[in-house]
Write an enzyme that holds these catalytic residues in place. Structure first.
Site, PDB file in Angstrom:
ATOM      1  N   GLU A  24       0.576  -1.106  -0.125  1.00  0.00           N
ATOM      2  CA  GLU A  24       0.029   0.203   0.023  1.00  0.00           C
ATOM      3  C   GLU A  24       0.659   0.719   0.170  1.00  0.00           C
ATOM      4  O   GLU A  24       2.000   1.721   0.592  1.00  0.00           O
ATOM      5  CB  GLU A  24      -1.014  -0.004   1.157  1.00  0.00           C
ATOM      6  CG  GLU A  24      -2.226   0.202   1.040  1.00  0.00           C
ATOM      7  CD  GLU A  24      -3.285  -0.506  -0.471  1.00  0.00           C
ATOM      8  OE1 GLU A  24      -3.383  -0.127  -1.367  1.00  0.00           O
ATOM      9  OE2 GLU A  24      -3.926  -1.183   0.414  1.00  0.00           O
ATOM     10  N   LEU A 113     -12.815   0.838  -3.150  1.00  0.00           N
ATOM     11  CA  LEU A 113     -12.384  -1.072  -3.760  1.00  0.00           C
ATOM     12  C   LEU A 113     -12.544  -1.019  -5.146  1.00  0.00           C
ATOM     13  O   LEU A 113     -12.638  -1.724  -5.524  1.00  0.00           O
ATOM     14  CB  LEU A 113     -14.110  -2.104  -3.472  1.00  0.00           C
ATOM     15  CG  LEU A 113     -13.939  -2.675  -1.880  1.00  0.00           C
ATOM     16  CD1 LEU A 113     -15.373  -3.311  -1.806  1.00  0.00           C
ATOM     17  CD2 LEU A 113     -13.043  -3.378  -1.213  1.00  0.00           C
ATOM     18  N   ASP A 160      -4.666   0.619  -9.095  1.00  0.00           N
ATOM     19  CA  ASP A 160      -5.965  -0.059  -8.772  1.00  0.00           C
ATOM     20  C   ASP A 160      -6.799  -0.128 -10.508  1.00  0.00           C
ATOM     21  O   ASP A 160      -7.383  -1.063 -10.455  1.00  0.00           O
ATOM     22  CB  ASP A 160      -7.268   1.486  -8.144  1.00  0.00           C
ATOM     23  CG  ASP A 160      -6.746   2.492  -7.954  1.00  0.00           C
ATOM     24  OD1 ASP A 160      -5.560   1.013  -6.862  1.00  0.00           O
ATOM     25  OD2 ASP A 160      -7.378   2.973  -6.944  1.00  0.00           O
TER      26      ASP A 160
HETATM   27  C1  GLA Z   1      -5.187   4.685  -3.573  1.00  0.00           C
HETATM   28  C2  GLA Z   1      -4.614   5.051  -5.171  1.00  0.00           C
HETATM   29  C3  GLA Z   1      -3.792   4.011  -5.695  1.00  0.00           C
HETATM   30  C4  GLA Z   1      -2.446   3.182  -4.508  1.00  0.00           C
HETATM   31  C5  GLA Z   1      -3.732   3.154  -3.150  1.00  0.00           C
HETATM   32  C6  GLA Z   1      -2.787   2.983  -2.177  1.00  0.00           C
HETATM   33  O1  GLA Z   1      -6.495   3.112  -3.986  1.00  0.00           O
HETATM   34  O2  GLA Z   1      -5.740   4.758  -6.418  1.00  0.00           O
HETATM   35  O3  GLA Z   1      -3.233   4.390  -6.578  1.00  0.00           O
HETATM   36  O4  GLA Z   1      -1.467   4.647  -3.932  1.00  0.00           O
HETATM   37  O5  GLA Z   1      -4.383   4.928  -2.783  1.00  0.00           O
HETATM   38  O6  GLA Z   1      -1.694   2.069  -2.492  1.00  0.00           O
END
Ligand code: GLA
Length: 375
Positions: A24, A113, A160
């Site tokens: 993360e 999500l 994502d």
């Molecule tokens: C969000 C962002 C991702 C990533 C996460 C943290 O989901 O859209 O690009 O940085 O936070 O890991």
């Protein structure tokens, strides 16, 4: 205006939301992440129009309309994710026709999500199909991310969209943001008597606000201070030496990113050896690092993690950017009810909102569908 050859072309594509198992706040640091596509999907059915309007309808929302030349700032709210995709495609030199788009989604919004990535990818694939553009999955990731960064204004990484495009049934996506490459890592929890359980805290999260951007900027400043292109250049072995050279306000950020990359590597090793159970403690370590060092957790997420583990989960952590959204817990099948009741009980005792629970198996990534009402 002369009839355009694309008029009447139609297409239907769907794209899933994602859960990030571990890794993360690493993607915008050229780091490693291990997400997977979830069974909940967003479906977009499109039909080309004769003019240059884009008309969008989505269940439970007022319809919106904008032109194919709409620029950042001219469409706001959920429509910005759709308009952003059209804008990113046009800015990349593609000819985008006017379209009618009908959206249905089963990905909960604000639950961490990636409902936004699912929407962007499904819109991009549908429009690209209608416009007969030869775009690969990487191009769709780039377009979708541009829409989010430069049209919506959320400075997120590519995690994502990559998970939504490259997800595969029974596999996690090992994403290396340095090379922008993906490797499928087998993960079949049910075969090991385990369940990956999403616990939605009910606290809606957003990344357009400043907290995410501040952490991202802090990581970039720390890399600059250390004279490296990104925090990916650091490893756990030399971490203390690097931390000693850093401004103290950056130390926790760097410690999180460097140790999190290492946790992803160790998770992949366990998965390759079919030892999913061993991943539990790494999830919990990741949560502690996000809570104490990266400071992106909130009480509701911390309570869900502790309650889940107390009730029998092997490990748990917040998933996604934090500041709300969901926890992912690794739970032995026979402890599922205990975990659900444990978290519900703690939430009730503290007067928190009602949490929801979704078992999620690693599922297929984006693809075409012939049925616009597919659920
Ligand atoms: C969000 C962002 C991702 C990533 C996460 C943290 O989901 O859209 O690009 O940085 O936070 O890991």
């Amino acid at each position: 205006m002369a009839a355009r050859p694309l008029t009447g072309r139609r297409a239907t594509w769907s794209a899933p939301g994602r859960v990030n198992l571990i890794g993360e706040h690493t993607d915008y640091n050229d780091g490693l992440a291990l997400p997977f596509a979830i069974p909940m999907r967003t479906t977009v059915h499109g039909v080309a129009r004769e003019d240059t309007s884009v008309r969008v309808s989505s269940t439970g929302r007022d319809p919106i309309e904008f032109g194919t030349s709409a620029t950042p700032g001219t469409v706001i709210g959920w429509g910005a994710y759709v308009a952003g995709v059209v804008w990113a495609m046009s800015s990349a030199g593609h000819r985008v026709p006017g379209v009618d788009l009908e959206i249905t989604s089963e990905v909960p919004v604000g639950a961490g999500l990636s409902s936004s990535a699912a929407l962007e990818c499904a819109v991009a694939l549908t429009v690209a199909d209608i416009a007969a553009l030869a775009l690969g999955a990487e191009d769709i990731v780039t377009i979708a991310r541009r829409a989010e960064n430069d049209f919506v204004g959320a400075p997120t990484g590519a995690l994502d969209q990559t998970a939504s495009m490259f997800g595969r049934t029974g596999h996690l996506v090992c994403f290396d943001a340095l090379t922008m490459s993906c490797e499928a890592v087998p993960c079949e929890p049910e075969g090991e008597g385990l369940v990956l359980l999403v616990i939605d805290s009910g606290v809606v999260h957003r990344h357009v606000g400043g907290a995410y951007a501040r952490r991202r900027a802090g990581c970039a400043d720390a890399a600059a201070q250390l004279g490296v292109p990104s925090l990916r250049a650091l490893d756990v072995g030399s971490l203390d030496r690097h931390l000693a050279r850093l401004d103290s306000r950056y130390q926790p950020l760097v410690r999180h990113v460097v140790t999190e990359n290492e946790r992803v590597r160790r998770t992949v090793e366990h998965l390759r050896a079919r030892r999913l159970r061993e991943v539990g403690p790494l999830l919990t370590e990741s949560h502690a690092s996000l809570r104490d060092d990266f400071a992106v957790s909130i009480r509701e997420l911390d309570v869900a993690v502790v309650a889940a583990i107390d009730a029998g989960a092997l490990g748990a952590r917040l998933t996604g950017g934090g500041f709300g959204g969901s926890v992912i817990a690794l739970v032995p099948r026979e402890r599922m009810d205990d975990v659900v009741q444990g978290v519900q009980g703690e939430y009730a005792d503290r007067g928190f909102g009602t949490p929801s629970f979704m078992p999620v198996a690693p599922s297929a990534g984006a693809g075409p569908t012939s049925d616009p009402t597919r659920r």
